[in-house]
Design a protein around this motif. Structure first.
Motif, PDB file in Angstrom:
ATOM      1  N   CYS A 150      11.399  13.764  -1.397  1.00  0.00           N
ATOM      2  CA  CYS A 150       9.967  13.434  -1.361  1.00  0.00           C
ATOM      3  C   CYS A 150       9.781  11.928  -1.555  1.00  0.00           C
ATOM      4  N   PRO A 151       9.839  11.140  -0.495  1.00  0.00           N
ATOM      5  CA  PRO A 151       9.591   9.702  -0.628  1.00  0.00           C
ATOM      6  C   PRO A 151       8.110   9.385  -0.426  1.00  0.00           C
ATOM      7  N   GLY A 152       7.649   8.281  -1.015  1.00  0.00           N
ATOM      8  CA  GLY A 152       6.261   7.905  -0.774  1.00  0.00           C
ATOM      9  C   GLY A 152       5.738   6.896  -1.774  1.00  0.00           C
ATOM     10  N   ARG A 153       4.471   6.529  -1.572  1.00  0.00           N
ATOM     11  CA  ARG A 153       3.810   5.509  -2.381  1.00  0.00           C
ATOM     12  C   ARG A 153       3.137   6.154  -3.587  1.00  0.00           C
ATOM     13  N   VAL A 154       3.200   5.466  -4.736  1.00  0.00           N
ATOM     14  CA  VAL A 154       2.586   5.961  -5.966  1.00  0.00           C
ATOM     15  C   VAL A 154       1.810   4.825  -6.634  1.00  0.00           C
ATOM     16  N   TYR A 155       0.972   5.189  -7.633  1.00  0.00           N
ATOM     17  CA  TYR A 155       0.021   4.244  -8.215  1.00  0.00           C
ATOM     18  C   TYR A 155       0.003   4.375  -9.739  1.00  0.00           C
ATOM     19  N   ARG A 156       0.101   3.232 -10.403  1.00  0.00           N
ATOM     20  CA  ARG A 156      -0.043   3.209 -11.859  1.00  0.00           C
ATOM     21  C   ARG A 156      -0.758   1.929 -12.267  1.00  0.00           C
ATOM     22  N   THR A 157      -1.377   1.958 -13.439  1.00  0.00           N
ATOM     23  CA  THR A 157      -2.150   0.799 -13.884  1.00  0.00           C
ATOM     24  C   THR A 157      -1.247  -0.243 -14.533  1.00  0.00           C
ATOM     25  N   ASP A 158      -0.172  -0.603 -13.846  1.00  0.00           N
ATOM     26  CA  ASP A 158       0.754  -1.614 -14.360  1.00  0.00           C
ATOM     27  C   ASP A 158       0.290  -3.009 -13.954  1.00  0.00           C
ATOM     28  N   GLU A 159       0.750  -3.984 -14.703  1.00  0.00           N
ATOM     29  CA  GLU A 159       0.468  -5.376 -14.356  1.00  0.00           C
ATOM     30  C   GLU A 159       1.268  -5.764 -13.107  1.00  0.00           C
ATOM     31  N   PHE A 160       0.720  -6.703 -12.366  1.00  0.00           N
ATOM     32  CA  PHE A 160       1.401  -7.231 -11.184  1.00  0.00           C
ATOM     33  C   PHE A 160       2.270  -8.396 -11.638  1.00  0.00           C
ATOM     34  N   ASP A 161       3.546  -8.109 -11.891  1.00  0.00           N
ATOM     35  CA  ASP A 161       4.436  -9.169 -12.371  1.00  0.00           C
ATOM     36  C   ASP A 161       5.815  -9.001 -11.745  1.00  0.00           C
ATOM     37  N   ALA A 162       6.789  -9.707 -12.280  1.00  0.00           N
ATOM     38  CA  ALA A 162       8.119  -9.744 -11.647  1.00  0.00           C
ATOM     39  C   ALA A 162       8.831  -8.404 -11.654  1.00  0.00           C
ATOM     40  N   THR A 163       8.484  -7.529 -12.603  1.00  0.00           N
ATOM     41  CA  THR A 163       9.200  -6.252 -12.710  1.00  0.00           C
ATOM     42  C   THR A 163       8.282  -5.038 -12.607  1.00  0.00           C
ATOM     43  N   HIS A 164       6.990  -5.253 -12.336  1.00  0.00           N
ATOM     44  CA  HIS A 164       6.055  -4.133 -12.233  1.00  0.00           C
ATOM     45  C   HIS A 164       5.086  -4.373 -11.073  1.00  0.00           C
ATOM     46  N   LEU A 165       4.707  -3.275 -10.434  1.00  0.00           N
ATOM     47  CA  LEU A 165       3.687  -3.307  -9.390  1.00  0.00           C
ATOM     48  C   LEU A 165       2.731  -2.148  -9.624  1.00  0.00           C
ATOM     49  N   PRO A 166       1.433  -2.353  -9.422  1.00  0.00           N
ATOM     50  CA  PRO A 166       0.499  -1.227  -9.562  1.00  0.00           C
ATOM     51  C   PRO A 166       0.622  -0.218  -8.424  1.00  0.00           C
ATOM     52  N   VAL A 167       1.166  -0.646  -7.297  1.00  0.00           N
ATOM     53  CA  VAL A 167       1.425   0.253  -6.168  1.00  0.00           C
ATOM     54  C   VAL A 167       2.888   0.057  -5.768  1.00  0.00           C
ATOM     55  N   PHE A 168       3.648   1.112  -5.827  1.00  0.00           N
ATOM     56  CA  PHE A 168       5.067   0.998  -5.475  1.00  0.00           C
ATOM     57  C   PHE A 168       5.512   2.304  -4.824  1.00  0.00           C
ATOM     58  N   SER A 169       6.785   2.441  -4.554  1.00  0.00           N
ATOM     59  CA  SER A 169       7.259   3.627  -3.832  1.00  0.00           C
ATOM     60  C   SER A 169       8.436   4.252  -4.568  1.00  0.00           C
ATOM     61  N   GLN A 170       8.534   5.560  -4.412  1.00  0.00           N
ATOM     62  CA  GLN A 170       9.599   6.327  -5.059  1.00  0.00           C
ATOM     63  C   GLN A 170      10.264   7.237  -4.037  1.00  0.00           C
ATOM     64  N   PHE A 171      11.448   7.700  -4.398  1.00  0.00           N
ATOM     65  CA  PHE A 171      12.002   8.855  -3.704  1.00  0.00           C
ATOM     66  C   PHE A 171      12.440   9.850  -4.762  1.00  0.00           C
ATOM     67  N   GLU A 172      11.950  11.056  -4.627  1.00  0.00           N
ATOM     68  CA  GLU A 172      12.276  12.124  -5.559  1.00  0.00           C
ATOM     69  C   GLU A 172      12.905  13.278  -4.790  1.00  0.00           C
ATOM     70  N   GLY A 173      13.809  13.956  -5.440  1.00  0.00           N
ATOM     71  CA  GLY A 173      14.460  15.088  -4.811  1.00  0.00           C
ATOM     72  C   GLY A 173      14.279  16.348  -5.622  1.00  0.00           C
ATOM     73  N   ILE A 174      14.256  17.491  -4.939  1.00  0.00           N
ATOM     74  CA  ILE A 174      14.134  18.773  -5.623  1.00  0.00           C
ATOM     75  C   ILE A 174      15.042  19.794  -4.944  1.00  0.00           C
ATOM     76  N   VAL A 175      15.737  20.557  -5.764  1.00  0.00           N
ATOM     77  CA  VAL A 175      16.571  21.660  -5.281  1.00  0.00           C
ATOM     78  C   VAL A 175      16.210  22.896  -6.089  1.00  0.00           C
ATOM     79  N   VAL A 176      15.944  23.992  -5.418  1.00  0.00           N
ATOM     80  CA  VAL A 176      15.717  25.281  -6.075  1.00  0.00           C
ATOM     81  C   VAL A 176      16.544  26.323  -5.340  1.00  0.00           C
ATOM     82  N   ASP A 177      17.431  26.979  -6.067  1.00  0.00           N
ATOM     83  CA  ASP A 177      18.310  27.974  -5.464  1.00  0.00           C
ATOM     84  C   ASP A 177      18.898  28.815  -6.591  1.00  0.00           C
TER      85      ASP A 177
END
Length: 346
Positions: free
Chosen positions: A200-227
């Protein structure tokens, strides 16, 4: 009413003159084809005169037939000549328009490049598709139940506070800008049959400061396995494989115990980065663990029958590790010089 015309030398000459004038007036091949349809096709005056030969007296057929035949031949020759003239003119005009002066100073226009975050997200997706996984997507404007409740977040969890999450007015609608792509995992479990292997890749949002190590809008990739029969060993093997493809054959991962509401047991995921600038080292990469039974129940799955794992990492953070990017703001400011460093990739 008959479409035939009375054949006379005057009628034939008039038809020829009209055709020649129309051909001469045509300024391009399209107009010339239209003129031909009007003056040389089946509905044209010459065609109707030719059809009238059926009603001509037998003793006059040869004379009138020759008259009409010569006229049609003259019109066809005129069309061919005009067609060649226009084709040559259009070809010359096209060549002139496409002409390149090889003695001119080279253009200084900078060629753009695809953003490295997009390229990295596609590469990560390819890794998991190569293992037989599916790619799952979901809305960025998400209901609070999918973003928090279904993932075992308590109502008093800090992430659910205004200072950490973007709530959308009116607040009573319980809509948020998703803080992770984990709600896509819940939607996947609700919409698809088990077994589930999804990234599950995509863009996400948090109320972080816009600085060298944080962005208020960034992207993740998450994986899920169910079996059935899924264990932490499957999780470890999956992440080790992804790390080696992304960072080289010497890369590896390790787990450190941690707490996340949606996994139990949970682990912090560290990456052994063999080519890290300044020397090989362990770096915190993301979080992972076995899916909490409460999350499986929220999706309508029996935790006594099924088990699974989940993990999540930031794509910006991964790009920083791979390419020694020191400031996350470079990824968001849209400066083409940043993208150019990663080369032109279609």
């Amino acid at each position: 009413m008959s479409d035939s015309l009375t054949i006379t030398p005057e009628a034939v000459a008039a038809a020829v003159q009209d055709a020649l004038a129309a051909f001469t007036a045509a300024e391009d091949t399209a107009a010339l084809k239209a003129a031909r349809a009007a003056h040389a096709a089946e509905a044209s005056p010459l065609a109707k005169l030719n059809a009238s030969l059926r009603s001509v007296a037998p003793e006059n057929k040869a004379e009138f037939g020759k008259l009409v035949g010569q006229a049609r031949g003259e019109v066809n020759r005129a069309f061919t000549e005009r067609e060649e003239q226009l084709a040559q003119a259009e070809t010359a005009a096209r060549l002139e328009a496409e002409r390149i002066d090889i003695t001119a100073v080279a253009s200084r226009t900078r060629v753009g490049a695809r953003h490295p975050l997009t390229l990295l997200q596609e590469q990560i997706s390819d890794i998991f598709v190569g293992m037989g996984w599916e790619i799952a997507e979901g809305p960025e404007l998400e209901h609070e139940w999918f973003n928090f409740d279904s993932l075992n977040f308590d109502v008093d969890h800090p992430a659910r506070q205004m200072q950490d999450t973007f709530f959308v007015d009116p607040v009573e609608r319980h809509l948020v800008m998703r803080t992770h792509t984990s709600p896509v995992q819940m939607r996947t479990m609700l919409e698809r049959d088990v077994p589930i292997y999804a990234l599950c890749p995509g863009r996400v949002y948090r109320t972080d400061e816009f600085d060298a190590t944080h962005l208020p809008v960034f992207s993740q990739f998450e994986g899920i396995v169910v079996d059935k029969g899924i264990t932490m060993a499957h999780l470890k093997g999956t992440l080790d494989h992804a790390a080696k493809v992304l960072f080289g054959p010497e890369a590896k991962t390790r787990f450190r115990t941690n707490y996340f509401p949606f996994t139990e047991p949970s682990a912090e995921l560290d990456l052994w980065h063999p080519t890290f600038k300044g020397g090989a080292r362990w770096i915190e990469w993301g979080g992972c663990g076995m899916i909490n039974p409460n999350v499986l129940r929220a999706a309508g799955l029996d935790p006594e029958v099924y088990s699974g794992f989940a993990f999540g990492m930031g794509i910006e953070r991964t790009l920083m590790f791979r390419s020694d990017v020191q400031d996350m703001r470079d990824m968001a400011e849209g400066d083409v010089r940043f993208s150019e460093q990663f080369g032109m990739v279609v």
